[in-house]
Design an enzyme around this catalytic site. Structure first.
Site, mmCIF file in Angstrom:
data_model
loop_
_atom_site.group_PDB
_atom_site.id
_atom_site.type_symbol
_atom_site.label_atom_id
_atom_site.label_comp_id
_atom_site.label_asym_id
_atom_site.label_seq_id
_atom_site.Cartn_x
_atom_site.Cartn_y
_atom_site.Cartn_z
ATOM 1 N N LYS A 161 54.333 44.061 60.386
ATOM 2 C CA LYS A 161 53.825 43.676 61.697
ATOM 3 C C LYS A 161 53.042 42.365 61.677
ATOM 4 C CE LYS A 161 53.636 48.407 63.465
ATOM 5 N NZ LYS A 161 52.779 49.470 64.039
ATOM 6 N N ASP A 196 55.056 47.289 52.734
ATOM 7 C CA ASP A 196 56.322 46.952 53.378
ATOM 8 C C ASP A 196 56.828 48.131 54.194
ATOM 9 O OD1 ASP A 196 56.692 44.374 52.611
ATOM 10 O OD2 ASP A 196 58.114 44.781 51.015
#
Length: 413
Positions: A222, A200
């Site tokens: 992403k 994360d």
């Protein structure tokens, strides 16, 4: 005896008689390991420390409240002699020698037939360090070696690869609030053993730089397709890599189950039969305020604290929070993910009875080098966020505890 090193061996003492003579500090330190080994422990001593007495009261040991007597070591497999009576220790040591009972003697190691190593444990491994020469025994040196090895195994700086086939699976690891030193020992060890790490944005990113080159790091922040699909993509990545037989770590900020969607990921893995280990982490809801000098509870000030997600506004139909009830509480309110909604949250709390001058602290990038604290009140917090350009991630603390610590004054930047 000093001419030869001690022969190291692991004793299996389950249900075997172990006699401990003396109930002082030495016994207090040694008994927990003997209890953990499953030994049938007989302790002989006129007096014991409160901790040892508690062990006897709990039925973990059998205490004979008297001095040592000849015959106490009969049928024993192992003995620990640790009384303050040298003459009694000598007689007991002689009895142990006659009965071929391995005997540790705390007051005179040279007269003992066994030595207690400096021991430590790390995930199924026991590290035991013995001095090889009786003439140069240095307990502090052996303990320092023990500590260095155990710490290396725990934090991943000393990695011993598994040569047997590992069971593939996933570990959901709570990385803590951001400072890499605040991840749990177990979490850091699993990270060091991982083949794949799905991280994360809010996890302790500095730890990723310590990973070996072969470890694949996937930036969960992403993964495309939007918020809902991003979670689905994370679930799919966990499943895909685990099915390939890899050791996968899902590195999350804070604790996996405190607004971390950890249960969603565990459920996805369970549906396809992939084993999952959950490693709790230090939640930012308590650690970040603490790092900024704010106790979430304090005697005479707050006897409760409530942690709330602020990712949707109070008037949003998706909100599950009972804001009117929160406004009536006298304790501390901690809001996560609420920076952009704090104006509406403050307005709602005041509307339902919270005093407008209630102190508020916003702690941005808590526990990291970029940490800063900005203070306000419910009446001023919306404007303060704008003028001070407070950005996520930030933990918001509402309540009188904000004024308790020594850092009240000009906002820290």
């Amino acid at each position: 005896m000093a001419e030869h090193p001690a022969y190291p061996v692991g004793l299996r003492l389950t249900s075997r008689r172990v006699v401990v003579l003396g109930g002082g500090q030495v016994a207090q330190r040694r008994l927990p390991a003997l209890i953990a080994a499953g030994a049938d422990i007989i302790l002989v001593s006129p007096e014991v420390t409160p901790s040892v007495e508690a062990m006897a009261d709990a039925g973990e040991i059998t205490w004979h409240q008297r001095p040592y007597e000849e015959g106490d070591l009969a049928d024993a497999w192992y003995a620990l002699i640790a009384t303050g009576d040298t003459e009694a220790n000598t007689r007991a040591s002689a009895e142990a020698e006659r009965n071929r009972v391995w005997c540790v003697r705390s007051d005179d190691a040279d007269e003992a037939t066994a030595w207690t190593p400096a021991t430590g444990h790390s995930e199924g491994v026991t590290v035991a360090v013995l001095t090889t020469d009786a003439r140069g025994r240095d307990p502090r040196h052996t303990a320092a070696i023990r500590d260095a090895v155990v710490e290396g195994l725990r934090d991943g700086t000393l990695v011993a690869p598994h040569h047997r086939t590992r069971t593939p699976g996933v570990a959901l690891v709570g990385g803590g609030p951001g400072d890499p030193d605040l991840i749990t020992v177990r979490g850091r060890r699993l990270l060091a053993e991982a083949d794949v790490v799905i991280a994360d944005r809010l996890g302790p990113r500095d730890l990723l730089a310590e990973l070996p080159p072969h470890v694949e790091v996937i930036d969960a922040a992403k993964i495309p397709y939007g918020r809902y699909m991003a979670q689905e993509a994370i679930n799919n990545a966990l499943i895909e890599h685990a099915k390939q037989g890899k050791s996968v770590v899902r590195l999350k900020g804070g604790d996996p189950y405190v607004f971390g969607r950890g249960m969603e990921e565990l459920q996805a893995l369970a549906e396809v039969g992939i084993p999952c280990t959950v490693v709790p982490g230090i939640s930012s809801s308590i650690s970040v305020p603490s790092a900024a000098g704010i106790p979430v509870t304090h005697r005479g000030v707050a006897h409760e604290f409530t942690v709330v997600s602020g990712h949707v506004a109070p008037d949003d139909e998706r909100s599950l929070v009972d804001w009117p009830s929160l406004a009536r509480l006298t304790g501390t309110l901690v809001i996560l993910m609420g920076v952009d909604k704090i104006g509406k949250i403050a307005e709602t709390l005041v509307t339902h009875g919270k005093p407008a001058d209630t102190p508020v602290a916003l702690v941005q990038e808590g526990t990291t080098a970029a940490q800063r604290r900005v203070d306000a009140t419910l009446a001023t917090v919306a404007e303060t966020v704008r003028t001070e350009d407070v950005k996520p991630p930030a933990v918001i603390v509402i309540g009188e505890v904000v004024k308790v610590g020594p850092t009240v004054g000009a906002p820290s930047k």
